[in-house]
Design a protein around this motif. Structure first.
Motif, PDB file in Angstrom:
ATOM      1  N   ASN A   1     -20.558  -4.212   2.109  1.00 29.33           N
ATOM      2  CA  ASN A   1     -19.188  -4.536   2.493  1.00 29.33           C
ATOM      3  C   ASN A   1     -18.472  -3.244   2.884  1.00 29.33           C
ATOM      4  O   ASN A   1     -18.847  -2.169   2.422  1.00 29.33           O
ATOM      5  CB  ASN A   1     -18.449  -5.170   1.306  1.00 29.33           C
ATOM      6  CG  ASN A   1     -18.572  -4.327   0.051  1.00 29.33           C
ATOM      7  OD1 ASN A   1     -19.605  -4.351  -0.627  1.00 29.33           O
ATOM      8  ND2 ASN A   1     -17.542  -3.552  -0.246  1.00 29.33           N
TER       9      ASN A   1
ATOM     10  N   SER B   1     -23.426  -2.146  -2.050  1.00 30.34           N
ATOM     11  CA  SER B   1     -23.122  -3.488  -1.577  1.00 30.34           C
ATOM     12  C   SER B   1     -22.731  -3.404  -0.098  1.00 30.34           C
ATOM     13  O   SER B   1     -22.131  -2.428   0.338  1.00 30.34           O
ATOM     14  CB  SER B   1     -21.994  -4.088  -2.418  1.00 30.34           C
ATOM     15  OG  SER B   1     -20.902  -3.187  -2.516  1.00 30.34           O
TER      16      SER B   1
ATOM     17  N   SER C   1     -17.423  -7.768  -2.320  1.00 27.08           N
ATOM     18  CA  SER C   1     -18.865  -7.697  -2.081  1.00 27.08           C
ATOM     19  C   SER C   1     -19.371  -8.974  -1.417  1.00 27.08           C
ATOM     20  O   SER C   1     -18.845 -10.055  -1.652  1.00 27.08           O
ATOM     21  CB  SER C   1     -19.603  -7.498  -3.409  1.00 27.08           C
ATOM     22  OG  SER C   1     -19.340  -6.224  -3.929  1.00 27.08           O
TER      23      SER C   1
HETATM   24 MG    MG Z   1     -19.849  -2.116  -4.036  1.00 29.28          MG
END
Ligand code: MG
Ligand code: TXA
Length: 319
Positions: free
Chosen positions: A149, A147, A155
């Motif tokens: 982030n 993800s 996320s």
């Molecule tokens: Mg993640």
């Protein structure tokens, strides 16, 4: 991100030209954020160790936490893992879609050992989002993508979330609006006894139905074999209190169903809508810098994954 200094992140539309640019950046060893139906991923050529290292660096992610490899179709997945009848059943039923399968790596898999953090298994998935599919088709290779982030944070479910956390740290973000599912993929381990390694955007009940068998479920978080599953993940900056009926003074209340609150995941009590709204609402509440209270969410179907993410958001911080 080749070249010197700290270049700005390019914002690319999910047009043929934008997608071609994103694929070219991946080919050059750069890292690119892109939408999937679950959350935005931060992609790198999974065969290129230097590119994969940039992903870990940009996220501040511990290198012992392995990444999911995204591929265009089942045929491409089979080039990297030892396939099985159970894998076939799940792929036929749910790919493309929000399901990740963990399978043994096969010989000559070609994947950088950084992706798997040295494990002898690989997490693979075929995403359904048209922009992700176009990018995979254009790039024509395996894309490792966690993800998009900073490690341990909420996320991203739109391009703005990606830029809020990683602007200047990634070469580009392919922007195609909000993610329809809003929760990360469900991870099923098939290297041993079929097991639910992470609840997610595909309800575990659906997986069990397709398999005609129950999934093993790790008893506690401590034994979960998806290494990134330990506490204090998805954490907003503010504290989170679960199963609240009302807000205490100073708190902001995140609600579900017919309830009086500051932000509602789904006023009608629809778990799909709640999943799609979860991370966006947490990002907004986080920006208010007040402690967050959350009303109870039903613990079935997608509610199980929503509660999993909320428990992690509420877990004590490690840093
Ligand atoms: Mg993640
Ligand atoms: O929906 C998703 O899955 C998104 C989008 C971008 O595809 N990706 C995502 O990646 O959530 P990430 O890195 O945030 O989470 C991947 C999880 C981690 O918990 C990691 O430990 C686990 O997958 N994982 C990766 N490879 C594994 C393996 N070989 N065995 C067990 N767990 C693995």
């Amino acid at each position: 991100m080749t070249g010197g200094g700290r270049p700005r992140t390019e914002i690319l539309p999910a047009s043929p030209a934008g997608t071609a640019r994103a694929a070219a950046l991946l080919r050059a060893g750069d890292i690119v954020a892109f939408p999937t139906e679950t959350v935005y991923g931060l992609g790198a050529d999974a065969r290129n160790g230097q590119a994969v290292a940039r992903v870990f660096e940009a996220k501040g992610r511990p290198a012992f936490n392995p990444l999911i490899v995204h591929v265009a179709d089942t045929g491409a997945a089979r080039r990297h893992v030892v396939w099985s009848d159970l894998a076939d059943r799940l792929a036929a039923a749910f790919w493309p879609g929000p399901l990740t399968l963990v399978l043994p790596l096969r010989e000559n898999h070609g994947i950088s050992p950084l992706v798997t953090a040295g494990l002898d298994t690989l997490a693979v998935r075929v995403p359904a989002h048209p922009a992700a599919r176009a990018l995979l088709a254009g790039f024509d290779g395996p894309v490792a993508a966690p993800s998009a982030n900073p490690s341990g944070r909420i996320s991203p479910t739109d391009a703005g979330h990606v830029l809020a956390g990683l602007d200047g740290r990634v070469a580009a973000v392919l922007d195609d609006g909000p993610c329809p599912v809003g929760l990360e993929s469900t991870i099923v381990g098939l290297a041993d006894t079929p097991a639910l390694l992470r609840p997610g955007g595909l309800p575990a009940e659906a997986v069990e139905q397709a398999l005609h068998q129950a999934l093993a479920r790790p008893a506690t978080d401590d034994t979960i074999s998806a290494p990134g599953q330990l506490s204090s993940h998805y954490a907003p900056g503010a504290s989170v209190r679960l199963n609240a009926r009302t807000a205490r003074p100073g708190e902001v209340l995140l609600g579900f169903g017919a309830t009086d609150c500051d932000l509602n995941l789904s006023p009608s009590g629809d778990l799909h809508e709640a999943a799609a709204n979860l991370f966006g609402h947490l990002h907004r509440l986080d920006a208010m810098n007040k402690p967050i209270a959350v009303t109870p969410i039903p613990d079935h179907g997608l509610g199980r994954a929503i509660n999993d993410r909320l428990r992690r958001a509420a877990a004590p911080r490690e840093d």
